[in-house]
Design an enzyme around this catalytic site. Structure first.
Site, mmCIF file in Angstrom:
data_model
loop_
_atom_site.group_PDB
_atom_site.id
_atom_site.type_symbol
_atom_site.label_atom_id
_atom_site.label_comp_id
_atom_site.label_asym_id
_atom_site.label_seq_id
_atom_site.Cartn_x
_atom_site.Cartn_y
_atom_site.Cartn_z
ATOM 1 N N MET A 2 -18.253 21.003 38.205
ATOM 2 C CA MET A 2 -17.390 20.402 39.212
ATOM 3 C C MET A 2 -15.912 20.474 38.816
ATOM 4 O O MET A 2 -15.165 19.508 38.996
ATOM 5 C CB MET A 2 -17.839 18.955 39.485
ATOM 6 C CG MET A 2 -19.303 18.826 39.871
ATOM 7 S SD MET A 2 -19.819 19.933 41.217
ATOM 8 C CE MET A 2 -19.360 18.913 42.614
ATOM 9 N N SER A 61 -30.197 19.982 36.708
ATOM 10 C CA SER A 61 -31.522 20.428 37.161
ATOM 11 C C SER A 61 -31.541 21.946 37.393
ATOM 12 O O SER A 61 -32.554 22.602 37.167
ATOM 13 C CB SER A 61 -31.956 19.667 38.420
ATOM 14 O OG SER A 61 -31.193 20.052 39.526
ATOM 15 N N ASN A 62 -30.427 22.504 37.831
ATOM 16 C CA ASN A 62 -30.380 23.965 38.000
ATOM 17 C C ASN A 62 -30.442 24.679 36.659
ATOM 18 O O ASN A 62 -31.085 25.716 36.528
ATOM 19 C CB ASN A 62 -29.110 24.370 38.769
ATOM 20 C CG ASN A 62 -29.283 24.204 40.256
ATOM 21 O OD1 ASN A 62 -29.999 24.962 40.893
ATOM 22 N ND2 ASN A 62 -28.653 23.183 40.815
ATOM 23 N N GLU A 80 -32.340 25.540 45.649
ATOM 24 C CA GLU A 80 -31.395 26.009 44.622
ATOM 25 C C GLU A 80 -32.165 26.509 43.403
ATOM 26 O O GLU A 80 -31.885 27.582 42.858
ATOM 27 C CB GLU A 80 -30.457 24.877 44.204
ATOM 28 C CG GLU A 80 -29.459 24.495 45.272
ATOM 29 C CD GLU A 80 -28.394 23.522 44.773
ATOM 30 O OE1 GLU A 80 -27.305 23.539 45.330
ATOM 31 O OE2 GLU A 80 -28.664 22.739 43.845
ATOM 32 N N HIS A 87 -23.718 26.559 45.211
ATOM 33 C CA HIS A 87 -23.086 25.527 46.048
ATOM 34 C C HIS A 87 -24.101 25.057 47.095
ATOM 35 O O HIS A 87 -24.816 25.881 47.677
ATOM 36 C CB HIS A 87 -21.829 26.108 46.711
ATOM 37 C CG HIS A 87 -21.078 25.089 47.488
ATOM 38 N ND1 HIS A 87 -20.339 24.078 46.893
ATOM 39 C CD2 HIS A 87 -20.966 24.890 48.823
ATOM 40 C CE1 HIS A 87 -19.794 23.325 47.819
ATOM 41 N NE2 HIS A 87 -20.167 23.789 49.004
ATOM 42 N N ASN A 99 -21.708 31.122 40.690
ATOM 43 C CA ASN A 99 -21.666 29.706 41.081
ATOM 44 C C ASN A 99 -22.774 29.414 42.089
ATOM 45 O O ASN A 99 -23.212 30.290 42.824
ATOM 46 C CB ASN A 99 -20.299 29.406 41.716
ATOM 47 C CG ASN A 99 -20.148 27.938 42.078
ATOM 48 O OD1 ASN A 99 -20.513 27.051 41.294
ATOM 49 N ND2 ASN A 99 -19.606 27.655 43.263
ATOM 50 N N VAL A 156 -11.895 28.038 45.696
ATOM 51 C CA VAL A 156 -13.067 27.196 45.405
ATOM 52 C C VAL A 156 -14.268 27.565 46.299
ATOM 53 O O VAL A 156 -14.125 27.730 47.506
ATOM 54 C CB VAL A 156 -12.712 25.700 45.627
ATOM 55 C CG1 VAL A 156 -13.939 24.814 45.465
ATOM 56 C CG2 VAL A 156 -11.626 25.270 44.657
HETATM 57 C C1 GAR Z 1 -26.014 21.309 42.885
HETATM 58 O O1 GAR Z 1 -26.510 20.857 44.122
HETATM 59 C C2 GAR Z 1 -24.941 22.356 43.089
HETATM 60 O O2 GAR Z 1 -25.139 23.123 44.218
HETATM 61 C C3 GAR Z 1 -23.705 21.501 43.217
HETATM 62 O O3 GAR Z 1 -23.878 20.496 42.266
HETATM 63 C C4 GAR Z 1 -25.273 20.205 42.143
HETATM 64 C C5 GAR Z 1 -25.639 20.167 40.685
HETATM 65 O O4 GAR Z 1 -26.949 19.745 40.491
HETATM 66 N N1 GAR Z 1 -22.524 22.276 43.002
HETATM 67 C C6 GAR Z 1 -21.403 22.135 43.711
HETATM 68 O O5 GAR Z 1 -21.257 21.289 44.556
HETATM 69 C C7 GAR Z 1 -20.287 23.129 43.354
HETATM 70 N N2 GAR Z 1 -19.271 23.090 44.321
HETATM 71 P P1 GAR Z 1 -27.650 19.850 39.061
HETATM 72 O O6 GAR Z 1 -26.667 19.257 38.054
HETATM 73 O O7 GAR Z 1 -28.879 19.020 39.186
HETATM 74 O O8 GAR Z 1 -27.939 21.296 38.798
#
Ligand code: GAR
Length: 225
Positions: A119, A42-43, A203, A138, A136, A173
């Protein structure tokens, strides 16, 4: 008499720092982005939409995903963006995966690495190839709650606010110089799902301008310094 009101946070604007002032985030040069995603993407789509709306001067050259069923790949197909599967299980080490990532990013002429829900722990193989150009996101207010299950960590800790952070990546990390953060209040009846979905709204909001901010910092034209 003191009037006591019960605020409803859902309708209140969240705190974002630094504030997003669109003119300050205009870029003269188009950024060539390579996106890394492990999940829903989604990001990634929010960044693509921001570019399409003319808010972020960038192009997404390629998206690399590591899980064959990642929804991010489907989104890429719909958006007409090349998607490359690099399944981490097919590589002997983290460095070997990162080497393949660097090669792919170079093939597609990406200059920036956008970890949008990536991830995997990254190594110096990737970070050195794209020095100061690996970003990144988070789902917490770093340095609180790095690592996996950041939303659950915040709920378990009983904090009253959490949020999300966009930062330059480094070897440790979920750490590195912070570009932008958004604060999200935790509501009494929040579950990890409800809280994460409110964090994700923020985000999607902060990721594109934070990318522009990283570019401005590298060119020493950061409006905020
Ligand atoms: C997001 O919430 C991002 O912040 C997190 O994974 C999700 C991905 O969402 N990232 C982490 O936890 C990194 N340590 P998305 O696939 O819908 O963009």
């Amino acid at each position: 008499m003191v009037e006591i009101t019960t605020p409803t946070f859902q309708n209140t604007s969240v705190l974002i720092s630094p504030p997003i002032i669109p003119e300050q985030f205009q870029l003269e040069e188009t950024l060539n982005l390579g996106v890394l995603a492990s999940g829903s993407g989604s990001n990634f789509e929010a960044i693509a939409q921001s570019i399409a709306a003319g808010k972020l001067n960038a192009r997404i050259q390629v998206i690399i995903y590591n899980k064959p069923k990642a929804k991010a790949a489907e989104r890429a197909k719909n958006l007409g963006i090349p998607a490359v599967l690099l399944d981490h299980r097919h590589y002997k080490s983290r460095e070997a995966l990162d080497f393949a990532i660097v090669k792919t990013l170079q093939e597609y002429q990406a200059d920036w690495v956008i970890m949008a829900g990536w991830m995997r722990i990254v190594t110096s193989t990737l970070l050195d190839a794209f020095r100061d150009r690996v970003i990144n996101i988070h789902p917490s207010l770093l340095p609180s709650f790095p690592g996996i299950k950041a939303v659950e960590q915040a709920l378990d800790a009983g904090v009253k606010v959490t949020g999300c952070t966009v930062h330059l990546a480094c070897l440790e990390v979920d750490s590195g110089p912070i570009l932008m953060q958004a604060v999200v209040p935790i509501l009494a009846d929040d579950t990890a799902e409800t809280l994460h979905s409110r964090i994700q709204i923020q985000e999607h909001h902060i990721f594109p301008p934070a990318i522009a901010l990283a570019a401005k910092r590298l060119q020493n034209t950061d409006p905020l310094v």
